[in-house]
Design a protein around this motif. Structure first.
Motif, PDB file in Angstrom:
ATOM      1  N   GLU A 180      51.048  44.552  55.035  1.00  0.00           N
ATOM      2  CA  GLU A 180      50.996  46.466  55.477  1.00  0.00           C
ATOM      3  C   GLU A 180      51.076  46.786  54.790  1.00  0.00           C
ATOM      4  O   GLU A 180      49.659  47.944  53.911  1.00  0.00           O
ATOM      5  CB  GLU A 180      51.604  46.693  56.220  1.00  0.00           C
ATOM      6  CG  GLU A 180      51.270  46.409  57.989  1.00  0.00           C
ATOM      7  CD  GLU A 180      52.453  46.864  58.783  1.00  0.00           C
ATOM      8  OE1 GLU A 180      52.855  48.105  58.321  1.00  0.00           O
ATOM      9  OE2 GLU A 180      52.856  46.457  59.568  1.00  0.00           O
ATOM     10  N   MET A 181      51.623  46.664  53.572  1.00  0.00           N
ATOM     11  CA  MET A 181      51.785  47.337  52.403  1.00  0.00           C
ATOM     12  C   MET A 181      50.506  47.376  51.158  1.00  0.00           C
ATOM     13  O   MET A 181      50.133  48.415  50.703  1.00  0.00           O
ATOM     14  CB  MET A 181      52.397  46.317  51.090  1.00  0.00           C
ATOM     15  CG  MET A 181      52.884  47.691  49.859  1.00  0.00           C
ATOM     16  SD  MET A 181      54.532  47.325  49.730  1.00  0.00           S
ATOM     17  CE  MET A 181      54.549  45.990  48.132  1.00  0.00           C
ATOM     18  N   LEU A 182      49.106  46.171  50.838  1.00  0.00           N
ATOM     19  CA  LEU A 182      48.033  45.820  50.690  1.00  0.00           C
ATOM     20  C   LEU A 182      47.466  46.536  50.973  1.00  0.00           C
ATOM     21  O   LEU A 182      46.424  47.024  49.816  1.00  0.00           O
ATOM     22  CB  LEU A 182      47.980  44.449  50.701  1.00  0.00           C
ATOM     23  CG  LEU A 182      48.987  43.089  49.648  1.00  0.00           C
ATOM     24  CD1 LEU A 182      48.068  42.475  49.532  1.00  0.00           C
ATOM     25  CD2 LEU A 182      48.874  43.841  47.940  1.00  0.00           C
ATOM     26  N   VAL A 183      47.849  46.258  52.392  1.00  0.00           N
ATOM     27  CA  VAL A 183      46.228  47.709  53.154  1.00  0.00           C
ATOM     28  C   VAL A 183      46.568  48.925  52.507  1.00  0.00           C
ATOM     29  O   VAL A 183      45.835  49.870  52.278  1.00  0.00           O
ATOM     30  CB  VAL A 183      46.428  47.912  54.665  1.00  0.00           C
ATOM     31  CG1 VAL A 183      45.286  48.105  55.486  1.00  0.00           C
ATOM     32  CG2 VAL A 183      45.571  46.309  55.608  1.00  0.00           C
ATOM     33  N   GLU A 184      48.152  49.392  52.343  1.00  0.00           N
ATOM     34  CA  GLU A 184      47.914  50.976  52.127  1.00  0.00           C
ATOM     35  C   GLU A 184      47.652  50.810  50.540  1.00  0.00           C
ATOM     36  O   GLU A 184      47.485  52.080  50.226  1.00  0.00           O
ATOM     37  CB  GLU A 184      49.350  51.367  52.389  1.00  0.00           C
ATOM     38  CG  GLU A 184      50.185  52.353  51.874  1.00  0.00           C
ATOM     39  CD  GLU A 184      49.504  54.027  52.834  1.00  0.00           C
ATOM     40  OE1 GLU A 184      49.720  55.038  52.614  1.00  0.00           O
ATOM     41  OE2 GLU A 184      48.759  53.506  53.814  1.00  0.00           O
ATOM     42  N   ILE A 185      48.004  49.875  50.364  1.00  0.00           N
ATOM     43  CA  ILE A 185      47.732  50.409  48.519  1.00  0.00           C
ATOM     44  C   ILE A 185      45.994  50.522  48.124  1.00  0.00           C
ATOM     45  O   ILE A 185      45.905  50.967  47.397  1.00  0.00           O
ATOM     46  CB  ILE A 185      47.904  48.411  47.413  1.00  0.00           C
ATOM     47  CG1 ILE A 185      49.283  49.491  47.834  1.00  0.00           C
ATOM     48  CG2 ILE A 185      47.159  48.974  46.205  1.00  0.00           C
ATOM     49  CD1 ILE A 185      50.237  47.563  46.662  1.00  0.00           C
ATOM     50  N   GLU A 186      45.322  49.386  48.956  1.00  0.00           N
ATOM     51  CA  GLU A 186      43.874  50.087  49.138  1.00  0.00           C
ATOM     52  C   GLU A 186      43.025  50.989  49.254  1.00  0.00           C
ATOM     53  O   GLU A 186      42.641  51.968  48.988  1.00  0.00           O
ATOM     54  CB  GLU A 186      43.686  48.679  50.146  1.00  0.00           C
ATOM     55  CG  GLU A 186      42.282  48.365  49.972  1.00  0.00           C
ATOM     56  CD  GLU A 186      40.894  47.878  49.308  1.00  0.00           C
ATOM     57  OE1 GLU A 186      39.993  47.143  48.745  1.00  0.00           O
ATOM     58  OE2 GLU A 186      41.898  46.897  48.825  1.00  0.00           O
ATOM     59  N   LEU A 219      45.311  53.980  49.191  1.00  0.00           N
ATOM     60  CA  LEU A 219      45.254  54.867  47.861  1.00  0.00           C
ATOM     61  C   LEU A 219      44.651  54.910  47.270  1.00  0.00           C
ATOM     62  O   LEU A 219      44.918  56.120  46.564  1.00  0.00           O
ATOM     63  CB  LEU A 219      47.171  54.329  47.690  1.00  0.00           C
ATOM     64  CG  LEU A 219      48.019  55.128  48.965  1.00  0.00           C
ATOM     65  CD1 LEU A 219      49.715  54.974  48.382  1.00  0.00           C
ATOM     66  CD2 LEU A 219      47.796  56.350  49.152  1.00  0.00           C
ATOM     67  N   ASN A 220      44.192  53.399  46.708  1.00  0.00           N
ATOM     68  CA  ASN A 220      43.193  52.815  45.239  1.00  0.00           C
ATOM     69  C   ASN A 220      41.776  53.840  45.537  1.00  0.00           C
ATOM     70  O   ASN A 220      41.137  54.972  45.266  1.00  0.00           O
ATOM     71  CB  ASN A 220      43.543  51.685  45.213  1.00  0.00           C
ATOM     72  CG  ASN A 220      43.830  50.811  44.771  1.00  0.00           C
ATOM     73  OD1 ASN A 220      45.014  52.295  43.474  1.00  0.00           O
ATOM     74  ND2 ASN A 220      44.143  49.944  44.297  1.00  0.00           N
ATOM     75  N   GLY A 221      41.590  53.907  47.229  1.00  0.00           N
ATOM     76  CA  GLY A 221      39.859  54.484  47.589  1.00  0.00           C
ATOM     77  C   GLY A 221      40.347  56.273  47.778  1.00  0.00           C
ATOM     78  O   GLY A 221      39.077  56.633  46.526  1.00  0.00           O
ATOM     79  N   LEU A 222      41.339  56.418  47.901  1.00  0.00           N
ATOM     80  CA  LEU A 222      41.734  57.854  47.650  1.00  0.00           C
ATOM     81  C   LEU A 222      41.545  58.192  46.673  1.00  0.00           C
ATOM     82  O   LEU A 222      41.091  59.085  46.139  1.00  0.00           O
ATOM     83  CB  LEU A 222      43.045  58.604  48.898  1.00  0.00           C
ATOM     84  CG  LEU A 222      43.566  59.430  49.035  1.00  0.00           C
ATOM     85  CD1 LEU A 222      41.833  60.637  49.843  1.00  0.00           C
ATOM     86  CD2 LEU A 222      44.724  60.008  49.731  1.00  0.00           C
ATOM     87  N   THR A 223      42.579  57.407  45.207  1.00  0.00           N
ATOM     88  CA  THR A 223      42.625  57.883  44.236  1.00  0.00           C
ATOM     89  C   THR A 223      40.799  58.045  43.549  1.00  0.00           C
ATOM     90  O   THR A 223      40.587  59.193  43.009  1.00  0.00           O
ATOM     91  CB  THR A 223      43.412  57.142  43.159  1.00  0.00           C
ATOM     92  OG1 THR A 223      44.738  57.284  43.583  1.00  0.00           O
ATOM     93  CG2 THR A 223      43.562  57.486  41.546  1.00  0.00           C
ATOM     94  N   GLU A 224      40.036  57.084  43.620  1.00  0.00           N
ATOM     95  CA  GLU A 224      39.064  56.837  42.953  1.00  0.00           C
ATOM     96  C   GLU A 224      37.821  58.227  43.900  1.00  0.00           C
ATOM     97  O   GLU A 224      37.223  58.928  43.171  1.00  0.00           O
ATOM     98  CB  GLU A 224      38.539  55.028  43.655  1.00  0.00           C
ATOM     99  CG  GLU A 224      38.563  54.157  42.868  1.00  0.00           C
ATOM    100  CD  GLU A 224      38.641  54.595  41.448  1.00  0.00           C
ATOM    101  OE1 GLU A 224      36.710  55.070  40.906  1.00  0.00           O
ATOM    102  OE2 GLU A 224      39.896  54.724  41.165  1.00  0.00           O
TER     103      GLU A 224
END
Length: 176
Positions: free
Chosen positions: A1-7, A9-14
């Motif tokens: 779940e943490m990896l999905v959330e990191i992904e 957040l990365n997409g949101l930042t981009e």
């Protein structure tokens, strides 16, 4: 779940960084009909083929506009994915490519819940979303891309009424 959330957040930042910086456009002659067909394929893969039906209607001949193919693909993809995500399971989305009064037009329409009246005026502002959990960047980015191409992105539906319709207008090359 943490990896999905990191992904996520990365997409949101981009997305946010893409909105904030205006990288130079790589202009070419873009076949909007072919681009729209590719976006339909992208959206069906992203949403799952059973979640939505997406139909492409296009002019008989290709519709060309000068543009950055990657940026235009992003703008159209944002519109289609918004329609699919907001509409939910069983939504029908129509993607239309046409020439309208000397401009290229790409319209995304759906039979989903529509645009709530309370956010209609600020819908294209960053961080305004009609979808729970939405970033509110998709429409802001799509509009910015349209404007950078000398075009516009317009909500062509009545807020508070079922169904939404967004049209992206782009200038076409002048005939000689």
């Amino acid at each position: 779940e943490m990896l999905v959330e990191i992904e996520r957040l990365n997409g949101l930042t981009e997305e946010f960084l893409g909105l904030a910086r205006d990288a130079p456009l790589e202009l070419s002659s873009v076949d909007l009909r072919a681009l729209a067909a590719a976006v339909v394929g992208d959206a069906l893969l992203a949403s799952g083929r059973d979640a939505a039906s997406i139909e492409l209607t296009a002019a008989a001949s290709p519709v060309f506009a000068p543009g950055d193919v990657d940026k235009l693909r992003q703008a159209i993809r944002n519109l289609v994915l918004n329609a699919v995500q907001l509409g939910g399971s069983g939504v029908h989305v129509t993607l239309e490519v046409a020439v309208d009064r000397g401009r290229a037009r790409v319209t995304v329409a759906d039979n989903g819940p529509g645009v709530p009246r309370e956010i209609a005026a600020s819908l294209f502002d960053p961080f305004v979303s009609g979808r729970p959990g939405g970033s509110g960047l998709g429409l802001a980015i799509a509009r910015r891309i349209a404007e950078r191409h000398g075009g516009s992105l317009i909500l062509e539906a009545t807020p508070g009424v079922r169904g939404a319709r967004f049209s992206l207008y782009l200038p076409m090359p002048r005939s000689r």
